[in-house]
Write an enzyme that holds these catalytic residues in place. Structure first.
Site, PDB file in Angstrom:
ATOM      1  CG  ASP A 208      -2.238   0.658   1.006  1.00  4.86           C
ATOM      2  OD1 ASP A 208      -2.243   1.914   1.019  1.00  4.86           O
ATOM      3  OD2 ASP A 208      -3.263  -0.020   0.805  1.00  4.86           O
ATOM      4  CG  HIS A 240      -5.079   4.203   1.020  1.00  3.25           C
ATOM      5  ND1 HIS A 240      -4.590   2.939   0.762  1.00  3.25           N
ATOM      6  CD2 HIS A 240      -6.349   4.205   0.544  1.00  3.25           C
ATOM      7  CE1 HIS A 240      -5.526   2.211   0.169  1.00  3.25           C
ATOM      8  NE2 HIS A 240      -6.605   2.958   0.027  1.00  3.25           N
ATOM      9  CG  ASN A 253      -5.344  -0.354  22.084  1.00  5.48           C
ATOM     10  OD1 ASN A 253      -6.443   0.038  21.694  1.00  5.48           O
ATOM     11  ND2 ASN A 253      -4.206   0.108  21.562  1.00  5.48           N
ATOM     12  CB  SER A 405      -9.040   0.746  -0.568  1.00  2.00           C
ATOM     13  OG  SER A 405      -8.134   0.895  -1.623  1.00  2.00           O
TER      14      SER A 405
END
Length: 565
Positions: A208, A240, A253, A405
């Site tokens: 990416d 991105h 978390n 994506s």
């Protein structure tokens, strides 16, 4: 052959509607800038080694490109890219890959000799691809035709351009640290799978724009695991790659968001920066380099939230990665309609389309673009998503990105969970499980919009199985009971029983079904369908033989009549 079996559930033959350069719309996009150079391996501490390359079958372009058969067009294509290309080698006497679809084995000695030949001809050799038997080069277009005819040259592939498959229309949110589970993560039922596995032990690679190294909600990827033209460890201003990484693996978390596979270990994440953060363009030379690097880093899953035209070097890299046991996942593309987009259109890559929050096909989105569809679609996943962005920044429910994506890392995360849970599984077994457990949203079986259906992570990790326990032979009058025995899925469960003789009728809704049966009654079949709360539904049939009296009975089935004592 693995090349032929990834689509064992049935892929239709691709139809090329035109050569795609940019994929945000159906029209050709401007040619990207050609100033970006490919770089070395993802693990810079490991020296380049020339090795024998095994034979592999690759996908061919559905329609030959102009430069496949014309030296004039090859010169023109190379000139447009300032001579940047990938040159693949072959053994003298071997047939060429683009003629047969078979990339024949090539030895390390031939690769070494052929590489030296290029250098002696003044070709600038930039990168060596270990699993391809090829090099990235900068070559004078004027010698390309003669060079291609050399008995040790298989093909010359001019650099082509791909693009990350996203559109961002919303602004960055505040640093709100309260954790939320994004709607997309819930829609694919990832949280219900975390009791079984969170991804520890699975190695993933994201090709990416890179990622923002040190983001507090992401795995802390060591610099040695980053590579590519853009470094992998600095995602730049549009984030991105960071966004994609967050969908796949954001930590559970207490802050930000949670990804599909939040337990991916820091050292098991590899980030290849093949795409520009400022433009979204990615070169074929760098994508092939990233796949090759992942192959030798031993990754289990490669995520490619990008798309573009057919490229023989990438086709070879994909085939070799598949043969090495890697699951490859790629975006089906945006805004182009029913058109093939690579690498999603390769047989050994899972192509991912997009859905909206109501599970309908993403024919529109808040960003103004839509998901592609076609024979290259295998699974569907959320088309827009919330994720980590920027340096400790987050998005909220009113912000995000759109595109296949975003759909793609949902599937890659699910593949990582399956690999973590089933260490001995092949990539084919992982793909088969993802396809078999997807939630069917369109026509029965596979269709061009949803593929095999909406990704169901819980079903993949906790598959539901059902069997009926109870009498198979009835010889005396009485009341009898049968029970639905099942495993997997998540409670609560719903049950539906059918009693079938010549036809079927619904007769019960509990886990157990009871019925009075008299000697002389017809043989019958019981069918139970169990549905779990994570949208899985499985059925089982149970045939019951009933005595016909006189101490004997007949087993009656279509075409069968057997006398039993």
């Amino acid at each position: 052959m693995p090349h032929e079996t990834l689509r064992t559930f049935g892929r239709q033959q691709l139809t090329l509607l035109g050569l795609i350069v940019g994929l945000e719309a159906c029209v050709d996009q401007p040619t990207p800038p050609n100033t970006e150079l490919p770089t070395g391996p993802a693990r810079p501490d490991v020296p380049v080694q020339v090795t024998d390359v095994p034979a592999v079958r690759i996908d061919l372009p559905v329609v030959p490109r102009p430069w496949d058969t014309s030296d004039v067009e090859l010169v023109r294509a190379l000139a447009e890219q300032d001579g940047y290309a990938i040159i693949a080698f072959k053994e003298p006497g071997s047939r060429r890959t683009l003629e047969t679809g078979l990339r024949e084995a090539v030895t390390a000695s031939t690769i070494t000799v052929a590489t030296e030949l290029l250098r002696n001809l003044g070709v600038d050799v930039l990168t060596h691809y270990r699993s391809l038997g090829a090099v990235a080069v900068r070559v004078s277009p004027s010698i390309a035709g003669t060079l291609r005819d050399h008995p040790m040259i298989d093909f010359i592939e001019p650099r082509t351009w791909f693009e990350v498959q996203r559109l961002r229309s919303w602004s960055l949110g505040t640093d709100a640290l309260a954790q939320t589970i994004p709607w997309g993560i819930s829609l694919v039922r990832a949280p219900e799978a975390w009791g079984a596995t969170t991804g520890n032990g699975a190695k993933i690679e994201i090709i990416d724009t890179g990622h923002w190294q040190g983001h507090q909600d992401l795995p802390q990827v060591p610099s040695v695991n980053c590579g590519g033209t853009y470094g992998g460890c600095d995602d730049g201003p549009i984030w991105h790659g960071t966004h994609v990484f967050g969908i796949l693996a954001a930590r559970n978390n207490g802050i930000g968001v949670v990804g599909v596979a939040p337990g991916i270990a820091d050292n098991d994440a590899y980030i290849w920066g093949a795409c520009s953060s400022s433009t979204g363009w990615c070169s074929s030379t760098d994508i092939a380099n990233g796949i090759d690097a992942g192959r030798f880093a031993g990754v289990h899953v490669i995520n490619m939230s990008l798309g573009g035209p057919y490229n023989a070097a990438i086709a070879t890299a994909v085939a070799q990665a598949w043969n090495a046991g890697i699951v490859l996942v790629a975006a089906a593309g945006n805004g182009c309609g029913n058109c093939p987009v690579y690498p999603a259109a390769h047989d050994n890559v899972i192509g991912v389309s997009g859905v909206r929050p109501d599970k309908t096909f993403a024919s529109s989105s808040p960003c103004g673009t839509y998901s592609n569809w076609g024979s290259h679609v295998d699974l569907a996943a959320p088309f827009w998503a919330l994720s980590t962005v920027g340096n400790n920044g987050y998005e909220d429910e009113n912000q995000g990105w759109c595109g296949t994506s975003m759909a793609t890392p949902h599937v890659s995360g699910a593949a990582a969970l399956l690999r973590s849970q089933n260490r001995g599984w092949s990539n084919q077994q992982i793909v088969d499980r993802l396809f078999a457990t997807a939630e069917d949203l369109g026509e029965p079986g596979r269709d061009d919009y949803f593929g095999w259906g909406l990704l169901n992570v819980s079903a993949a990790v906790n598959p539901l199985s059902v069997a009926i326990s109870g009498p198979e032979v009835i010889e005396t009058d009485g009341s009898y009971s049968w029970e639905a025995i099942h495993s997997g899925g998540l409670p609560p469960y719903a049950y539906q029983w059918k009693y079938c003789v010549s036809g079927c009728q619904y007769v019960g809704i509990g886990k157990t079904y009871s019925r009075y049966v008299a000697v002389g009654d017809p043989d019958f079949t019981l069918e139970v369908t169990v549905t779990s709360s994570d949208s899985q539904s499985k059925s089982d049939n149970h045939y019951v033989y009933v005595s016909k009296g006189g101490g004997q009975f007949y087993v009656e089935r279509p075409g069968i009549r057997t006398r039993r004592p």
